[in-house]
Design an enzyme around this catalytic site. Structure first.
Site, PDB file in Angstrom:
ATOM      1  N   TYR A  85      -7.263 -21.611   1.565  1.00 57.58           N
ATOM      2  CA  TYR A  85      -6.232 -20.367   1.493  1.00 57.58           C
ATOM      3  C   TYR A  85      -4.984 -20.581   0.295  1.00 57.58           C
ATOM      4  O   TYR A  85      -4.640 -20.303  -0.558  1.00 57.58           O
ATOM      5  CB  TYR A  85      -5.570 -19.972   2.727  1.00 57.58           C
ATOM      6  CG  TYR A  85      -4.747 -18.728   2.605  1.00 57.58           C
ATOM      7  CD1 TYR A  85      -5.256 -17.498   2.411  1.00 57.58           C
ATOM      8  CD2 TYR A  85      -3.410 -18.894   2.768  1.00 57.58           C
ATOM      9  CE1 TYR A  85      -4.446 -16.466   2.534  1.00 57.58           C
ATOM     10  CE2 TYR A  85      -2.548 -17.878   2.722  1.00 57.58           C
ATOM     11  CZ  TYR A  85      -2.991 -16.582   2.692  1.00 57.58           C
ATOM     12  OH  TYR A  85      -2.262 -15.512   2.641  1.00 57.58           O
ATOM     13  N   ASP A 103     -10.796  -0.663   0.414  1.00 58.42           N
ATOM     14  CA  ASP A 103     -10.998  -1.513   1.409  1.00 58.42           C
ATOM     15  C   ASP A 103     -12.428  -1.894   1.578  1.00 58.42           C
ATOM     16  O   ASP A 103     -13.163  -0.740   1.561  1.00 58.42           O
ATOM     17  CB  ASP A 103     -10.259  -1.255   2.818  1.00 58.42           C
ATOM     18  CG  ASP A 103      -9.764  -2.448   3.562  1.00 58.42           C
ATOM     19  OD1 ASP A 103      -8.586  -2.809   3.452  1.00 58.42           O
ATOM     20  OD2 ASP A 103     -10.758  -3.022   4.197  1.00 58.42           O
ATOM     21  N   SER A 160       1.277 -15.988  -1.970  1.00 56.29           N
ATOM     22  CA  SER A 160       1.683 -16.391  -0.808  1.00 56.29           C
ATOM     23  C   SER A 160       2.910 -17.299  -0.828  1.00 56.29           C
ATOM     24  O   SER A 160       2.897 -18.028  -1.775  1.00 56.29           O
ATOM     25  CB  SER A 160       0.820 -16.790   0.180  1.00 56.29           C
ATOM     26  OG  SER A 160       1.412 -17.421   1.330  1.00 56.29           O
ATOM     27  N   ILE A 214      -0.259  -5.155   4.542  1.00 55.98           N
ATOM     28  CA  ILE A 214       0.605  -5.003   3.276  1.00 55.98           C
ATOM     29  C   ILE A 214       0.035  -3.600   2.611  1.00 55.98           C
ATOM     30  O   ILE A 214       0.877  -3.042   1.953  1.00 55.98           O
ATOM     31  CB  ILE A 214       0.598  -6.072   2.438  1.00 55.98           C
ATOM     32  CG1 ILE A 214       1.405  -7.464   3.123  1.00 55.98           C
ATOM     33  CG2 ILE A 214       1.257  -5.718   1.097  1.00 55.98           C
ATOM     34  CD1 ILE A 214       1.357  -8.688   2.320  1.00 55.98           C
ATOM     35  N   ASP A 274     -15.835  -4.069  -1.678  1.00 58.93           N
ATOM     36  CA  ASP A 274     -15.691  -5.574  -1.550  1.00 58.93           C
ATOM     37  C   ASP A 274     -15.273  -6.069  -2.687  1.00 58.93           C
ATOM     38  O   ASP A 274     -15.962  -6.220  -3.759  1.00 58.93           O
ATOM     39  CB  ASP A 274     -17.237  -6.090  -0.977  1.00 58.93           C
ATOM     40  CG  ASP A 274     -16.915  -7.769  -0.714  1.00 58.93           C
ATOM     41  OD1 ASP A 274     -15.904  -8.297  -1.401  1.00 58.93           O
ATOM     42  OD2 ASP A 274     -17.867  -8.033  -0.403  1.00 58.93           O
ATOM     43  N   LYS A 329      -4.078 -19.342  -3.460  1.00 57.29           N
ATOM     44  CA  LYS A 329      -3.099 -18.689  -3.586  1.00 57.29           C
ATOM     45  C   LYS A 329      -2.331 -19.237  -4.958  1.00 57.29           C
ATOM     46  O   LYS A 329      -1.513 -18.441  -5.642  1.00 57.29           O
ATOM     47  CB  LYS A 329      -1.984 -18.557  -2.516  1.00 57.29           C
ATOM     48  CG  LYS A 329      -2.605 -17.487  -1.288  1.00 57.29           C
ATOM     49  CD  LYS A 329      -2.952 -16.216  -1.790  1.00 57.29           C
ATOM     50  CE  LYS A 329      -3.505 -15.263  -0.747  1.00 57.29           C
ATOM     51  NZ  LYS A 329      -3.601 -13.591  -1.387  1.00 57.29           N
TER      52      LYS A 329
HETATM   53  P1  NAD Z   1      -4.695  -7.885   6.575  1.00 55.61           P
HETATM   54  O1  NAD Z   1      -5.709  -8.741   7.286  1.00 55.61           O
HETATM   55  O2  NAD Z   1      -3.792  -7.036   7.727  1.00 55.61           O
HETATM   56  O3  NAD Z   1      -5.318  -6.958   5.531  1.00 55.61           O
HETATM   57  C1  NAD Z   1      -6.095  -7.260   4.542  1.00 55.61           C
HETATM   58  C2  NAD Z   1      -7.008  -6.096   4.182  1.00 55.61           C
HETATM   59  O4  NAD Z   1      -7.842  -6.760   3.301  1.00 55.61           O
HETATM   60  C3  NAD Z   1      -8.121  -5.766   5.455  1.00 55.61           C
HETATM   61  O5  NAD Z   1      -7.797  -4.319   5.534  1.00 55.61           O
HETATM   62  C4  NAD Z   1      -9.401  -6.102   5.099  1.00 55.61           C
HETATM   63  O6  NAD Z   1     -10.352  -5.200   5.512  1.00 55.61           O
HETATM   64  C5  NAD Z   1      -9.382  -6.198   3.563  1.00 55.61           C
HETATM   65  N1  NAD Z   1     -10.103  -6.934   2.883  1.00 55.61           N
HETATM   66  C6  NAD Z   1     -10.467  -8.412   3.271  1.00 55.61           C
HETATM   67  N2  NAD Z   1     -11.548  -8.798   2.776  1.00 55.61           N
HETATM   68  C7  NAD Z   1     -12.001  -7.789   1.628  1.00 55.61           C
HETATM   69  C8  NAD Z   1     -12.735  -7.685   0.841  1.00 55.61           C
HETATM   70  N3  NAD Z   1     -13.724  -8.620   0.260  1.00 55.61           N
HETATM   71  N4  NAD Z   1     -12.610  -6.555  -0.221  1.00 55.61           N
HETATM   72  C9  NAD Z   1     -11.889  -5.501  -0.091  1.00 55.61           C
HETATM   73  N5  NAD Z   1     -10.977  -5.681   1.004  1.00 55.61           N
HETATM   74  C10 NAD Z   1     -10.928  -6.600   1.830  1.00 55.61           C
HETATM   75  O7  NAD Z   1      -3.651  -8.742   5.925  1.00 55.61           O
HETATM   76  P2  NAD Z   1      -2.329  -8.630   5.137  1.00 55.61           P
HETATM   77  O8  NAD Z   1      -1.294  -9.502   5.893  1.00 55.61           O
HETATM   78  O9  NAD Z   1      -1.783  -7.311   4.815  1.00 55.61           O
HETATM   79  O10 NAD Z   1      -2.718  -9.449   3.887  1.00 55.61           O
HETATM   80  C11 NAD Z   1      -2.724  -8.640   2.333  1.00 55.61           C
HETATM   81  C12 NAD Z   1      -2.487  -9.753   1.462  1.00 55.61           C
HETATM   82  O11 NAD Z   1      -1.215 -10.536   1.711  1.00 55.61           O
HETATM   83  C13 NAD Z   1      -3.445 -10.934   1.609  1.00 55.61           C
HETATM   84  O12 NAD Z   1      -3.803 -11.352   0.190  1.00 55.61           O
HETATM   85  C14 NAD Z   1      -2.762 -12.272   2.192  1.00 55.61           C
HETATM   86  O13 NAD Z   1      -3.574 -13.421   1.759  1.00 55.61           O
HETATM   87  C15 NAD Z   1      -1.415 -11.909   1.742  1.00 55.61           C
HETATM   88  N6  NAD Z   1      -0.529 -12.535   2.506  1.00 55.61           N
HETATM   89  C16 NAD Z   1      -0.301 -12.183   3.694  1.00 55.61           C
HETATM   90  C17 NAD Z   1       0.839 -13.076   4.604  1.00 55.61           C
HETATM   91  C18 NAD Z   1       0.900 -12.764   5.910  1.00 55.61           C
HETATM   92  O14 NAD Z   1       1.641 -13.452   6.593  1.00 55.61           O
HETATM   93  N7  NAD Z   1       0.362 -11.767   6.504  1.00 55.61           N
HETATM   94  C19 NAD Z   1       1.526 -13.871   4.041  1.00 55.61           C
HETATM   95  C20 NAD Z   1       1.498 -14.066   2.587  1.00 55.61           C
HETATM   96  C21 NAD Z   1       0.521 -13.573   1.844  1.00 55.61           C
END
Ligand code: NAD
Length: 257
Positions: free
Chosen positions: A157, A36, A143, A17, A62, A161
């Site tokens: 998790y 990131d 989420s 995202i 981080d 959220k």
């Molecule tokens: P993703 O794993 O593709 O991307 C997450 C990014 O966050 C990665 O690049 C990772 O390196 C970075 N990250 C992790 N820990 C970190 C930290 N401590 N500091 C800085 N960066 C950090 O995941 P995504 O699906 O794009 O998820 C993004 C958001 O959407 C998250 O908050 C996730 O919980 C939420 N989300 C995802 C889904 C799904 O189905 N994928 C659904 C609902 C919510």
């Protein structure tokens, strides 16, 4: 250009995202600070934006560390002169996150440090910058699991959220009169690495898809489009909202066969 003259800081911008939002926000005119913990990934996204003629910088941070969050906001102001959009999107879904009996304290604490404290710290340092800019928009990624109980447990998790949603509401109320809007984005299950790592067999994927009226996982780009709306002035009367973008999963009692 829906984000002309805006400066957007996006956490978790190396993947999923965050990456799609960085590309989209830049295409809509924003200068993007791609943050990131994965430095190379953030740099690749910023490089893709600049190669296409946009403005972007990568910052390694981080989000669970206060000094990193302070530095990422300072970088936005130093490089682009202001911050007007803060997208607190970084999050983790730990492979060992399970039910109350099985989940370890270490997994619980790590999940809360990143998913909850990360949003708090983004706001702690970001809100003063938005004030200096005369206002702005904060988008926090929650989420659909903050709304629905899932039979596939991920207790830390899910609780994290829920905390993002309640934090978002209070922030929205407190900062409404200073031109700072705060909204939560609630994605449904997406075909990004975060979820596909967790739903790592066909059986697990199908078990989730059975509940999605649209019968498919969402794409990160579809969430980025919703984030763009919340980030831009098009949502100027929207604050404290939970914006569900979930293929109908939270609306369904029984899904069509
Ligand atoms: P993703 O794993 O593709 O991307 C997450 C990014 O966050 C990665 O690049 C990772 O390196 C970075 N990250 C992790 N820990 C970190 C930290 N401590 N500091 C800085 N960066 C950090 O995941 P995504 O699906 O794009 O998820 C993004 C958001 O959407 C998250 O908050 C996730 O919980 C939420 N989300 C995802 C889904 C799904 O189905 N994928 C659904 C609902 C919510």
């Amino acid at each position: 250009m829906r984000l002309k003259d805006q400066v957007a800081l996006i956490t978790g911008a190396a993947s999923g995202i965050g990456k799609e939002s960085a590309l989209l926000f830049a295409a809509e005119g924003a200068a993007v600070v791609a943050v990131d913990v994965n430095e190379a990934g953030a740099a690749a996204v910023a490089g893709e934006i600049t190669a296409a003629g946009g403005r972007a910088s990568a910052v390694k941070a981080d989000v669970s560390k206060a000094a990193d969050c302070e530095a990422m906001v300072a970088a936005a102001e130093r490089i682009y002169g202001k911050l007007t959009v803060l997208f607190n999107n970084a999050g983790i879904s730990h492979a060992d996150d399970d039910d109350a009996i099985t989940t370890t304290e270490a997994v619980w604490d790590l999940t809360f440090q990143i998913n909850v404290k990360g949003v708090f710290l983004g706001c702690k340092y970001g809100i003063p910058a938005l004030r200096r800019a005369g206002g702005g928009s904060i988008v926090n990624t929650a989420s659909f699991v903050a709304i629905l109980g899932a039979a596939t447990p991920q207790l830390a998790y899910t609780a994290s959220k829920g905390a993002v949603l309640s934090m978002t509401r209070e922030l929205a109320v407190i900062h409404a009169r200073e031109g700072i809007r705060v909204n939560a984005l609630c994605p449904g299950p997406l075909a990004t690495e975060l979820l596909m790592k967790y739903l790592n067999t066909d059986e697990k994927k199908q078990r989730r898809l059975v509940h999605v009226p649209m019968g498919r996982f969402g794409q990160a780009r579809e969430i980025a489009q919703a984030a763009l709306y919340l980030a831009s002035a098009e949502s100027s009367f929207v604050t404290g909202a939970e914006f569900l973008v979930d293929g109908g999963i939270t609306a369904a009692y029984v899904t069509p066969a």
